[in-house]
Motif scaffolding. Structure first.
Motif: not given
Length: 206
Positions: A31-37, A57-62, A64-70, A95-98
């Motif tokens: 759950n270290k999403f910044d490091d994962a990015m 990368l998309g899943n990591t952004l998701y 991080k609640q950056d659904f547009t970037g995901a 999911n991202a669209a929702y």
């Protein structure tokens, strides 16, 4: 109730992949999403069109609640992905669209995902869930529209009634004026005072 979470990362990289992708996978699992990015971005530099890296990368952004970037990364992965991965990408695009409130777009992506993976229970549940959400939204919008229309009609009726009353008063006053002109004024009579202030209108918005 469907969870509407992004599908998990692709399988753990083999030891031969030791490096940014392996480190990104481990950071994501922790759950270290910044490091994962950071690690997945380094892996993308080496292989810009690697669908697995773009997907991760998309899943990591998701997460991080950056659904547009995901969604953007899922779309970038799509042309290079295998059919099984495309089904997962479409599911995650749903999911991202929702999450962005685009319910119709979410439904379309779930339906496409199910065309490629008909037995995907999560996609089936999410599709049914979002369809119910969209139906409820349409009903609420219709109720709100009806309420606004009723309110508008009431205001128009009140305005019409007020105008009719005003016209009746003006007609009465005009007729009274003509009658007074036709009748000789009585000695000592006083003119009616027309300058009294009217009460404040209390019928405005609350």
């Amino acid at each position: 109730v469907a969870l509407l979470v992004a599908a998990t990362l692709l399988w753990p990289p083999s030891p031969a992949w030791a490096g940014p992708r392996q480190e990104g996978y481990k950071a994501y699992q922790d759950n270290k999403f910044d490091d994962a990015m950071e690690h997945f971005t380094k892996a993308q530099v080496k292989k810009p069109n690697d669908p697995a890296v773009l997907y991760n990368l998309g899943n990591t952004l998701y997460r991080k609640q950056d659904f547009t970037g995901a969604a953007e990364h899922y779309q970038q992965s799509m042309p290079h992905a295998s059919d099984p991965l495309k089904a997962r990408l479409l599911y995650n695009l749903g999911n991202a669209a929702y999450r962005q409130g685009a319910l119709q777009e979410a439904i379309e992506n779930y339906e496409k995902a199910l065309q490629m993976a008909p037995d995907d229970l999560q996609a089936q549940e999410n599709l049914a869930f979002v369809k119910r959400q969209l139906q409820q939204q349409k009903q609420q919008d219709q109720q709100q529209s009806d309420s606004q229309q009723d309110s508008s009609n009431d205001r128009q009726q009140e305005s019409s009634d007020g105008q009719n009353q005003q016209q009746a008063n003006q007609s009465s006053q005009s007729q009274q004026g003509r009658d007074q002109q036709q009748t000789p004024p009585q000695y000592g009579s006083e003119m009616e005072n027309k300058d009294q202030p009217t009460p404040d209108d209390q019928s405005g918005p609350r």
